[in-house]
Motif scaffolding. Structure first.
Motif, mmCIF file in Angstrom:
data_model
loop_
_atom_site.group_PDB
_atom_site.id
_atom_site.type_symbol
_atom_site.label_atom_id
_atom_site.label_comp_id
_atom_site.label_asym_id
_atom_site.label_seq_id
_atom_site.Cartn_x
_atom_site.Cartn_y
_atom_site.Cartn_z
ATOM 1 N N LYS A 34 0.815 -1.213 0.000
ATOM 2 C CA LYS A 34 0.000 0.000 0.000
ATOM 3 C C LYS A 34 0.850 1.265 0.000
ATOM 4 O O LYS A 34 0.353 2.347 -0.345
ATOM 5 N N ASN A 35 2.124 1.153 0.381
ATOM 6 C CA ASN A 35 3.003 2.326 0.342
ATOM 7 C C ASN A 35 3.901 2.330 -0.893
ATOM 8 O O ASN A 35 4.907 3.026 -0.939
ATOM 9 N N ASP A 36 3.526 1.532 -1.915
ATOM 10 C CA ASP A 36 4.241 1.549 -3.194
ATOM 11 C C ASP A 36 3.554 2.513 -4.158
ATOM 12 O O ASP A 36 2.323 2.635 -4.166
ATOM 13 N N VAL A 37 4.359 3.162 -4.981
ATOM 14 C CA VAL A 37 3.825 4.055 -6.025
ATOM 15 C C VAL A 37 4.317 3.531 -7.374
ATOM 16 O O VAL A 37 5.504 3.269 -7.560
ATOM 17 N N TRP A 38 3.388 3.380 -8.299
ATOM 18 C CA TRP A 38 3.649 2.792 -9.630
ATOM 19 C C TRP A 38 3.954 3.901 -10.633
ATOM 20 O O TRP A 38 3.266 4.917 -10.692
ATOM 21 N N PHE A 39 5.009 3.696 -11.451
ATOM 22 C CA PHE A 39 5.407 4.663 -12.485
ATOM 23 C C PHE A 39 5.459 3.963 -13.847
ATOM 24 O O PHE A 39 5.869 2.801 -13.948
ATOM 25 N N ARG A 52 9.082 2.540 -3.300
ATOM 26 C CA ARG A 52 8.582 2.174 -1.963
ATOM 27 C C ARG A 52 8.710 3.408 -1.082
ATOM 28 O O ARG A 52 9.797 3.807 -0.688
ATOM 29 N N LEU A 53 7.580 3.998 -0.797
ATOM 30 C CA LEU A 53 7.579 5.274 -0.080
ATOM 31 C C LEU A 53 8.173 5.151 1.322
ATOM 32 O O LEU A 53 7.775 4.279 2.099
ATOM 33 N N PRO A 54 9.112 6.029 1.647
ATOM 34 C CA PRO A 54 9.550 6.119 3.048
ATOM 35 C C PRO A 54 8.380 6.616 3.895
ATOM 36 O O PRO A 54 7.450 7.248 3.384
ATOM 37 N N GLY A 55 8.426 6.353 5.177
ATOM 38 C CA GLY A 55 7.307 6.721 6.045
ATOM 39 C C GLY A 55 7.038 8.206 6.136
ATOM 40 O O GLY A 55 5.928 8.616 6.479
ATOM 41 N N TYR A 56 8.023 9.026 5.822
ATOM 42 C CA TYR A 56 7.859 10.475 5.973
ATOM 43 C C TYR A 56 7.418 11.156 4.677
ATOM 44 O O TYR A 56 7.318 12.386 4.635
ATOM 45 N N ILE A 57 7.146 10.390 3.616
ATOM 46 C CA ILE A 57 6.745 10.964 2.327
ATOM 47 C C ILE A 57 5.392 10.385 1.916
ATOM 48 O O ILE A 57 5.160 9.183 2.040
ATOM 49 N N THR A 58 4.507 11.244 1.432
ATOM 50 C CA THR A 58 3.233 10.778 0.882
ATOM 51 C C THR A 58 3.335 10.750 -0.646
ATOM 52 O O THR A 58 4.143 11.475 -1.238
ATOM 53 N N TRP A 59 2.498 9.938 -1.287
ATOM 54 C CA TRP A 59 2.634 9.725 -2.728
ATOM 55 C C TRP A 59 2.411 11.005 -3.533
ATOM 56 O O TRP A 59 2.979 11.171 -4.613
ATOM 57 N N PRO A 93 -0.748 5.605 -6.703
ATOM 58 C CA PRO A 93 -0.551 4.607 -5.648
ATOM 59 C C PRO A 93 -0.855 3.201 -6.161
ATOM 60 O O PRO A 93 -1.741 3.009 -7.003
ATOM 61 N N HIS A 94 -0.132 2.233 -5.640
ATOM 62 C CA HIS A 94 -0.357 0.850 -6.060
ATOM 63 C C HIS A 94 -1.807 0.429 -5.863
ATOM 64 O O HIS A 94 -2.364 -0.315 -6.672
ATOM 65 N N GLU A 95 -2.423 0.904 -4.804
ATOM 66 C CA GLU A 95 -3.807 0.527 -4.511
ATOM 67 C C GLU A 95 -4.783 1.020 -5.575
ATOM 68 O O GLU A 95 -5.926 0.547 -5.635
#
Length: 238
Positions: A34-39, A52-59, A93-95
């Motif tokens: 859920k914290n992956d972003v697809w490009f 794979r988003l670090p915890g301190y960054i939003t997509w 977002p992957h979701e």
């Protein structure tokens, strides 16, 4: 096989990965987090690249330098896009990835088009691409085993968090109780706090010395002779 890259555009560095082929892309679509972003390159064939988003960054607030790293890597892994200038890279977002049974292998669509953002890459920048390629690591990944272990880790994390909240609540309750007791006069002077009240003291009435009349007979303590009116006598003595 999964290809992993490290971007130093952020501190700490960010993890980027992509499938080696369209078959592996299917696995990544299925097991992404859920914290992956697809490009992907817009309207052209390209690799599916994930951040794979670090915890301190939003997509939707990825730093520009990191977006450029990702855009350059996606462009470099598109046969047609790598040859063109002014390439558009889309990400979501992957979701938000939608996969149905009638789609070709590796193909996806979106549940919500409003959750798709774009970054524009004018030209290929070899310095960026080469920097990322130097960090490449190729691994055989057991996605199902990783999913199970990830769920276990999440369960342990939730349990630890629940215990932390429970202990904090108990500590707060204990603190409130202590403060309440400290304000209570009765509790402050209770036997539990080591306080023992002094027992009331009853003073004994002084005992008078015996008195005698001139005949040597003892008279009562009131000062009178037996059968008398209680008055004193000039003949009394001590």
């Amino acid at each position: 096989m999964v290809l992993f890259f490290t971007s130093t555009a952020t501190s700490p560095p960010s993890l980027i990965y992509m499938g080696k082929d369209k078959v592996e892309n299917e696995e990544l679509i299925r097991f992404g987090l859920k914290n992956d972003v697809w490009f992907h390159v817009d309207k052209l064939s390209s690799a599916h690249v994930y951040l794979r988003l670090p915890g301190y960054i939003t997509w939707d607030a990825i730093p520009e330098k990191l977006l450029i790293d990702l855009g350059q890597l996606v462009k470099a892994n598109s046969i047609e896009g790598n040859k063109k200038n002014n390439v558009t890279i889309i990400y979501t977002p992957h979701e938000n990835l939608k996969k149905s049974g009638d789609m070709a292998t590796g193909a996806v669509s979106f549940f919500n088009d409003k959750l798709v953002k774009r970054v524009y890459i004018p030209t290929r920048e070899n310095a960026i691409v080469n920097r990322l390629l130097k960090t490449k690591v190729v691994k055989e990944v057991d996605h199902e085993a990783e999913r199970i272990e990830r769920l276990r880790d999440e369960g342990r994390g939730k349990k630890a968090k629940a215990n932390e909240l429970k202990n904090a609540a108990l500590e707060l309750q204990r603190s409130h109780t202590e403060q309440k007791n400290a304000r209570s006069y009765d509790a402050l002077f209770s036997e539990e706090n080591g306080y023992v009240a002094d027992a009331p003291v009853t003073k004994a009435k002084p005992k008078s010395k015996p008195r005698y009349n001139s005949d040597g007979e003892e008279i009562d303590g009131s000062g009178g002779s037996e059968g008398g009116d209680g008055g004193g006598s000039d003949d009394d003595f001590w």
